[in-house]
Design an enzyme around this catalytic site. Structure first.
Site, PDB file in Angstrom:
ATOM      1  N   CYS A 382      37.053  18.535  13.786  1.00  0.00           N
ATOM      2  CA  CYS A 382      35.725  19.133  13.952  1.00  0.00           C
ATOM      3  C   CYS A 382      35.963  20.633  13.906  1.00  0.00           C
ATOM      4  CB  CYS A 382      35.136  18.649  15.283  1.00  0.00           C
ATOM      5  SG  CYS A 382      34.192  19.816  16.277  1.00  0.00           S
ATOM      6  N   CYS A 385      35.359  22.727  17.005  1.00  0.00           N
ATOM      7  CA  CYS A 385      36.350  22.435  18.042  1.00  0.00           C
ATOM      8  C   CYS A 385      37.705  23.019  17.661  1.00  0.00           C
ATOM      9  CB  CYS A 385      36.507  20.931  18.233  1.00  0.00           C
ATOM     10  SG  CYS A 385      34.948  20.044  18.413  1.00  0.00           S
TER      11      CYS A 385
HETATM   12  C1  LIG Z   1      41.192  20.844  20.715  1.00  0.00           C
HETATM   13  C2  LIG Z   1      39.931  20.103  20.982  1.00  0.00           C
HETATM   14  C3  LIG Z   1      38.742  20.790  21.109  1.00  0.00           C
HETATM   15  C4  LIG Z   1      37.546  20.114  21.338  1.00  0.00           C
HETATM   16  N1  LIG Z   1      36.392  20.825  21.420  1.00  0.00           N
HETATM   17  C5  LIG Z   1      35.218  20.167  21.587  1.00  0.00           C
HETATM   18  C6  LIG Z   1      33.975  20.862  21.595  1.00  0.00           C
HETATM   19  O1  LIG Z   1      33.934  22.089  21.471  1.00  0.00           O
HETATM   20  N2  LIG Z   1      32.827  20.151  21.749  1.00  0.00           N
HETATM   21  C7  LIG Z   1      32.845  18.775  21.870  1.00  0.00           C
HETATM   22  O2  LIG Z   1      31.792  18.180  22.025  1.00  0.00           O
HETATM   23  N3  LIG Z   1      34.020  18.094  21.873  1.00  0.00           N
HETATM   24  C8  LIG Z   1      35.192  18.754  21.712  1.00  0.00           C
HETATM   25  N4  LIG Z   1      36.358  18.039  21.691  1.00  0.00           N
HETATM   26  C9  LIG Z   1      36.333  16.602  22.007  1.00  0.00           C
HETATM   27  C10 LIG Z   1      36.366  16.405  23.538  1.00  0.00           C
HETATM   28  O3  LIG Z   1      37.453  17.123  24.108  1.00  0.00           O
HETATM   29  C11 LIG Z   1      36.558  14.950  23.953  1.00  0.00           C
HETATM   30  O4  LIG Z   1      37.672  14.419  23.328  1.00  0.00           O
HETATM   31  C12 LIG Z   1      35.348  14.086  23.654  1.00  0.00           C
HETATM   32  O5  LIG Z   1      34.204  14.677  24.222  1.00  0.00           O
HETATM   33  C13 LIG Z   1      35.518  12.663  24.225  1.00  0.00           C
HETATM   34  O6  LIG Z   1      35.693  12.748  25.628  1.00  0.00           O
HETATM   35  P1  LIG Z   1      36.240  11.587  26.522  1.00  0.00           P
HETATM   36  O7  LIG Z   1      35.395  11.524  27.740  1.00  0.00           O
HETATM   37  O8  LIG Z   1      36.409  10.360  25.734  1.00  0.00           O
HETATM   38  O9  LIG Z   1      37.675  12.046  27.055  1.00  0.00           O
HETATM   39  P2  LIG Z   1      38.664  13.109  26.455  1.00  0.00           P
HETATM   40  O10 LIG Z   1      38.259  14.475  26.913  1.00  0.00           O
HETATM   41  O11 LIG Z   1      38.859  12.877  24.999  1.00  0.00           O
HETATM   42  O12 LIG Z   1      40.015  12.749  27.229  1.00  0.00           O
HETATM   43  C14 LIG Z   1      40.847  11.632  26.861  1.00  0.00           C
HETATM   44  C15 LIG Z   1      41.543  11.106  28.108  1.00  0.00           C
HETATM   45  O13 LIG Z   1      42.391  12.114  28.654  1.00  0.00           O
HETATM   46  C16 LIG Z   1      42.333  12.086  30.080  1.00  0.00           C
HETATM   47  N5  LIG Z   1      41.842  13.384  30.547  1.00  0.00           N
HETATM   48  C17 LIG Z   1      40.609  13.911  30.395  1.00  0.00           C
HETATM   49  N6  LIG Z   1      40.546  15.131  30.896  1.00  0.00           N
HETATM   50  C18 LIG Z   1      41.769  15.401  31.398  1.00  0.00           C
HETATM   51  C19 LIG Z   1      42.320  16.526  32.052  1.00  0.00           C
HETATM   52  N7  LIG Z   1      41.611  17.633  32.261  1.00  0.00           N
HETATM   53  N8  LIG Z   1      43.602  16.449  32.426  1.00  0.00           N
HETATM   54  C20 LIG Z   1      44.329  15.350  32.199  1.00  0.00           C
HETATM   55  N9  LIG Z   1      43.860  14.276  31.577  1.00  0.00           N
HETATM   56  C21 LIG Z   1      42.597  14.285  31.178  1.00  0.00           C
HETATM   57  C22 LIG Z   1      41.419  10.965  30.454  1.00  0.00           C
HETATM   58  O14 LIG Z   1      42.205   9.836  30.727  1.00  0.00           O
HETATM   59  C23 LIG Z   1      40.581  10.762  29.223  1.00  0.00           C
HETATM   60  O15 LIG Z   1      40.127   9.459  29.103  1.00  0.00           O
HETATM   61  C24 LIG Z   1      37.562  18.702  21.454  1.00  0.00           C
HETATM   62  C25 LIG Z   1      38.759  18.008  21.343  1.00  0.00           C
HETATM   63  C26 LIG Z   1      39.937  18.671  21.093  1.00  0.00           C
HETATM   64  C27 LIG Z   1      41.210  17.892  20.963  1.00  0.00           C
END
Ligand SMILES: Cc1cc2nc3c(=O)[nH]c(=O)nc-3n(C[C@H](O)[C@H](O)[C@H](O)COP(=O)(O)OP(=O)(O)OC[C@H]3O[C@@H](n4cnc5c(N)ncnc54)[C@H](O)[C@@H]3O)c2cc1C
Ligand SMILES: *[C@@H]1O[C@H](CO)[C@@H](O)[C@H](O)[C@H]1NC(C)=O
Ligand SMILES: *[C@@H]1O[C@H](CO)[C@@H](O)[C@H](O)[C@H]1NC(C)=O
Length: 534
Positions: A382, A385
């Protein structure tokens, strides 16, 4: 009736515990998240703490803040001012233009997870719109005493914690016009990135392998959260723990938590089509994991320390976009505000790190892992992102370079004017702005929580519980399954019914207390004109 309520409480408690992966259990009185009043003894114990002499051998956690010799409340007390100064600063010409190559291929796996939604895409600037002085210099002009290691499209010097784009391909972006917010980028592609970062580039440290109490990861949760991981004798095997690796993990997890906070803060309500803070999102991702919030504070203090040390260098930098001295002066005024906050609040003690016997080997490992994380950003499917991922990993890497590689001689602006590129300075300040905004947003969520009645609060918690459920399924990936805790609960429950009931009741009580503590307002009250509208 009674029995019914108890059953529900137990079920909620168990599910909540699974959701929070144990992080909420047994919060003691030391956590700032438990008790938001500034207690004298806590402030003193933090500020008067003697930094540990031995690094990797230090097996006793000395406090929830550890290497950050700075009370969280101190950061909290400057959040509004810091955020306001930074918010203006990042709209200045010097700080808003950033060059990045978003089209470099992912070096680790096929680039097949592209987000094609409009919310993920961004528009670049015409080069002629960027003041000539701010256009990045080509690599040959990068002044460096270190050897430059080149890869296709990027390079690093020995002191760097990141790969820097070599700026022959990249386009220019106006960061002030590209909000970091909800994009809809999620699912397996986004998770793959985070998983690669945690599993392959984090020294084997993860939130989840803390669950395996028999063979704990070389990391300790803040001491108030470790009880579920203690063995029957009440001790934790910490033989492998190493301060630097914990710091590394906190930096990554804090960055991740900060990104999550922005997503929740500027979230799209799909029913109304309006943007605004989504409390449920914040409960699910941050509030039920208080240590993640702690790591945002941790990162803020780390960045502030870097800015404080860079103060004289920053003050000597040329911020003039055109021959318009007014803009320049305004930029400097705002910057000086940030620097002076940094000098009082950025009390991170970097001297306790990388001092042991194998310090240099460890530091090289630390650097190569973090550099690798900056390359993994090229796999983010993305564009928006990816851009923010690059800015923030570069910003953190610049802070670490300042703290761990450069001494006062190197930081002298007269002796070493070309020490940092404009890109690095821009990334540093914008990243600090991102963290400050997360802390600011946390206060907004606290306000929202205060206005939530009991029924709604319970709904938020049970919704978080529901949202966490699929994660407990091993299909998502074995390391994302909280099997260890269930095993722990089952063991207790098999051995003694009394302990079982007591444990579960305790977990429930702590879960509720944690939720409340995360949302409790800080010592400082928001002003009357405070609004949560965006
Ligand atoms: C570099 C990058 C930038 C991004 N920027 C954006 C953006 O600007 N806008 C957007 O909408 N999405 C962005 N995303 C996507 C977003 O970060 C999430 O991946 C997405 O929203 C799905 O979230 P999720 O709840 O499935 O968990 P995710 O945030 O994908 O986390 C995956 C797993 O990691 C673990 N986890 C979560 N948080 C933490 C933590 N703080 N410390 C340790 N473990 C943790 C949990 O077990 C979680 O299930 C970005 C992703 C990346 C890799
Ligand atoms: C860099 O990260 C990738 C993707 O996670 C991983 O496969 C690789 O082993 C890492 N390389 C180094 C040197 O850490
Ligand atoms: C707990 O203590 C007992 C007695 O000192 C010891 O035999 C046992 O191995 C210890 N258990 C663990 C898991 O360390």
């Amino acid at each position: 009736m009674q029995g019914n309520t108890l059953c529900r409480a137990l079920r909620l408690a168990l599910a909540f515990q699974a959701l929070s992966l144990g992080a909420c259990s047994s919060l003691g009185s030391d956590s700032f998240l438990t008790d938001n009043l500034v207690r004298k003894d806590q402030v003193q114990s933090v500020l008067e703490r003697q930094p540990a002499q031995e690094i990797c051998e230090n097996s006793v956690p000395t406090g929830p803040i550890e290497t950050t010799l700075c009370d969280y409340e101190t950061v909290e007390s400057v959040t509004d001012q810091l955020y306001a100064d930074l918010h203006e600063l990042v709209s200045k010409p010097f700080f808003k233009y950033f060059q990045a190559d978003l089209y470099r291929e992912c070096p680790f796996w096929p680039d097949d997870g592209q987000c094609n939604q409009a919310s993920c895409s961004i528009t670049s600037l015409d080069e002629s719109d960027v003041p000539e002085k701010f256009r990045a210099k080509v690599l040959s002009q990068v002044s460096s005493v270190n050897e430059v290691h080149k890869l296709p499209g990027c390079y690093y010097r020995d002191t760097d914690f990141c790969y820097l784009d070599d700026d022959t391909e990249g386009e220019y972006y106006d960061l002030s016009q590209i909000p970091e917010r909800y994009t809809g980028y999620s699912g397996e592609d986004a998770r793959r990135i985070w998983r690669a970062i945690y599993e392959e580039n984090c020294f084997g440290v993860s939130e989840l392998n803390l669950m395996k109490s028999k063979n704990p990861a070389p990391v300790t949760l803040p001491d108030t959260m470790t009880d579920p991981f203690k063995d029957e004798n009440g001790s934790i095997d910490e033989s492998e723990q190493c301060l630097e690796k914990k710091v590394y993990y906190k930096i990554i997890s804090g960055l991740h938590a900060s990104i999550s906070t922005h997503i929740c803060y500027e979230s799209l309500n799909k029913e109304t089509g309006e943007w605004g803070p989504d409390l449920q999102c914040y409960v699910n991702r941050i509030a039920s994991h208080p240590e993640r919030l702690q790591y945002i504070y941790f990162n803020t203090v780390l960045m502030l320390r870097a800015v404080a040390r860079l103060g004289p260098y920053l003050e000597a930098y040329d911020y003039c976009a055109f021959s318009n001295a007014e803009d320049d002066e305004d930029t400097l005024t705002k910057l000086n505000g940030v620097i002076s906050t940094a000098q009082t609040v950025g009390r991170f003690d970097e001297t306790v790190l990388f001092r042991g016997e194998n310090a240099n080997i460890l530091k090289e490992e630390f650097k190569s892992h973090f550099r690798n994380v900056t390359r993994i950003m090229d796999c983010t499917g993305c564009d928006k992102c990816r851009l923010w991922g690059k800015v923030q990993t570069m910003g953190v890497a610049t802070a670490m370079k300042i703290l761990f590689e450069l001494d006062e001689t190197a930081l002298n602006p007269n002796a070493n004017a070309g020490l940092l590129t404009r890109q690095e300075v821009v990334a540093l300040i914008n990243t600090l702005h991102r963290f400050a905004e997360s802390l600011y947003a946390t206060n907004v969520f606290r306000e929202l929580w205060q206005r939530t009645d009991e029924d709604e609060s319970e709904k938020l918690i049970s919704e978080a519980e529901r949202a966490a459920k699929p994660r407990a399924s091993p299909a998502v990936g074995s390391r994302f399954a909280p099997g260890g805790l269930w095993a722990h609960i089952f063991r207790i429950c098999r051995e003694s019914t009394m302990d079982c009931a007591g444990y579960i009741a305790g977990v429930w009580r702590d879960a509720v207390r944690t939720m409340q503590s995360v949302f409790a307002p800080g010592a400082k009250k928001q002003g009357p004109g405070f609004s949560t509208e965006l």
